[in-house]
Design a protein around this motif. Structure first.
Motif, PDB file in Angstrom:
ATOM      1  N   LYS A   1       0.653  -1.208   0.084  1.00  0.00           N
ATOM      2  CA  LYS A   1       0.014   0.071   0.036  1.00  0.00           C
ATOM      3  C   LYS A   1       0.825   1.358   0.165  1.00  0.00           C
TER       4      LYS A   1
ATOM      5  N   VAL B   1       2.229   1.801  -3.465  1.00  0.00           N
ATOM      6  CA  VAL B   1       1.106   2.188  -4.305  1.00  0.00           C
ATOM      7  C   VAL B   1       1.001   3.644  -4.288  1.00  0.00           C
ATOM      8  N   ALA B   2       0.822   4.174  -2.961  1.00  0.00           N
ATOM      9  CA  ALA B   2       0.576   5.588  -2.688  1.00  0.00           C
ATOM     10  C   ALA B   2       1.595   6.383  -3.201  1.00  0.00           C
ATOM     11  N   LYS B   3       3.054   5.872  -3.204  1.00  0.00           N
ATOM     12  CA  LYS B   3       4.034   6.625  -3.540  1.00  0.00           C
ATOM     13  C   LYS B   3       4.296   6.801  -5.113  1.00  0.00           C
ATOM     14  N   GLN B   4       3.927   5.703  -5.903  1.00  0.00           N
ATOM     15  CA  GLN B   4       3.932   5.489  -7.254  1.00  0.00           C
ATOM     16  C   GLN B   4       2.696   6.597  -7.695  1.00  0.00           C
ATOM     17  N   ASN B   5       1.352   6.558  -6.921  1.00  0.00           N
ATOM     18  CA  ASN B   5       0.539   7.447  -7.465  1.00  0.00           C
ATOM     19  C   ASN B   5       0.721   8.867  -7.106  1.00  0.00           C
ATOM     20  N   ARG B   6       1.278   9.323  -6.237  1.00  0.00           N
ATOM     21  CA  ARG B   6       2.054  10.837  -6.017  1.00  0.00           C
ATOM     22  C   ARG B   6       2.987  11.103  -6.948  1.00  0.00           C
TER      23      ARG B   6
ATOM     24  N   THR C   1       3.217   9.861 -10.207  1.00  0.00           N
ATOM     25  CA  THR C   1       2.385   9.731 -11.148  1.00  0.00           C
ATOM     26  C   THR C   1       1.566  11.240 -11.557  1.00  0.00           C
ATOM     27  N   GLU C   2       1.114  11.454 -10.337  1.00  0.00           N
ATOM     28  CA  GLU C   2       0.089  12.850 -10.482  1.00  0.00           C
ATOM     29  C   GLU C   2       1.050  13.757 -10.439  1.00  0.00           C
TER      30      GLU C   2
END
Length: 283
Positions: free
Chosen positions: A16, A19-24, A26-27
């Motif tokens: 988790k 995933v959170a780091k990857q989402n940040r 990417t955003e």
């Protein structure tokens, strides 16, 4: 071959956090500069379109999925003949929690009496199966839980169906809850807890199954596989309850369809561009 990213299949704090780091990341990359708005507009232009998927005809009824431009998920419909009025059977857009429920399996019984459908929540891939009586528009029997990528085959007389199911949480380790699938049979009107185990006991934990039932309701072909390049075929004689191995130990793929008294098998065995074989079920 080593799989350095196997750990990402687990459901834990480490995954988790990743995933959170990857989402940040990417955003941040997507929203930098003018390209984000251009990209967003292009996606909305091409995604926000009315889409109608190929219908299935059973008796006098047509069943199909369609998504309107402003809908996030496709809706499942039924209509009597060409001129009948479309009726919504399942609309995942209205199910709670909004936006997190997806309609996966949609398996109609032989005459169209029942619709077996599967719902997943928040992208878990673990379906809960429901049986809808289309004559009364009411659900029958209890929901069948813990069915990852379920495969279903209805009996000819619509008295029941074969299906795949994973173990209940707590009966295996949490990391293995997506494994150890088995094939069961459910009789309409019976308690799900009494469903008969058909196949899978003692098999490799990563096996997943495809099911094909002959038109005469005599044979069920079970296709276990644990990768995307080969599978086995086993034949259940429903009358005797005996299971016979048809294809094992061959590094190739085999997919089955039944039509009248024949079984058709599409395979890449000794055929790089695939071929189709036909055999009479009586043989």
């Amino acid at each position: 071959m080593s799989d350095k990213f196997r750990w990402l299949e687990a459901d834990n704090g480490r995954v988790k956090s990743w995933v959170a780091k990857q989402n940040r990341l990417t955003e941040k990359a997507l929203r930098s500069g003018k390209s984000y708005q251009i990209f967003k507009k292009e996606l909305e232009t091409y995604h926000r379109q009315d889409v109608v998927f190929t219908p299935t005809k059973i008796g006098e009824w047509y069943f199909w999925s369609a998504r309107k431009a402003k809908e996030d998920k496709a809706v499942f419909y039924r209509r009597r003949g060409f001129k009948g009025k479309p009726k919504v059977l399942i609309n995942p857009n209205k199910l709670k929690p909004r936006g997190l429920i997806s309609l996966e399996s949609k398996v109609i019984s032989r005459t169209g009496r029942y619709l077996l459908y599967g719902l997943t929540a928040a992208g878990t891939e673990m379906e809960t199966l429901y049986i809808l009586d289309l004559k009364t528009n009411k659900l029958v029997d209890q929901p069948i839980t813990f069915c990852r990528h379920a495969s279903v085959a209805w009996r000819k007389d619509e008295s029941g169906f074969f299906y795949t199911r994973n173990p209940k949480p707590g009966t295996v380790s949490k990391a293995d809850e997506h494994y150890y699938a088995k094939v069961y049979y459910h009789q309409i009107g019976n308690d799900v807890s009494t469903d008969k185990l058909i196949f899978g006991e003692g098999r490799h934990k990563e096996d997943h199954y495809s099911l094909w039932l002959s038109d005469d309701d005599r044979y069920l072909v079970i296709g276990p596989s644990r990768n995307w390049v080969e599978n086995e075929l086993h034949l259940l004689d429903i009358g005797t309850g005996k299971i016979h191995p048809l294809i094992t130990g061959i590094k190739a793929q085999f997919f089955v369809r039944f039509a009248a008294e024949h079984m058709y098998v599409m395979t890449d065995y000794k055929a790089r561009r695939w071929r189709i074989l036909r055999v009479k079920t009586s043989e």
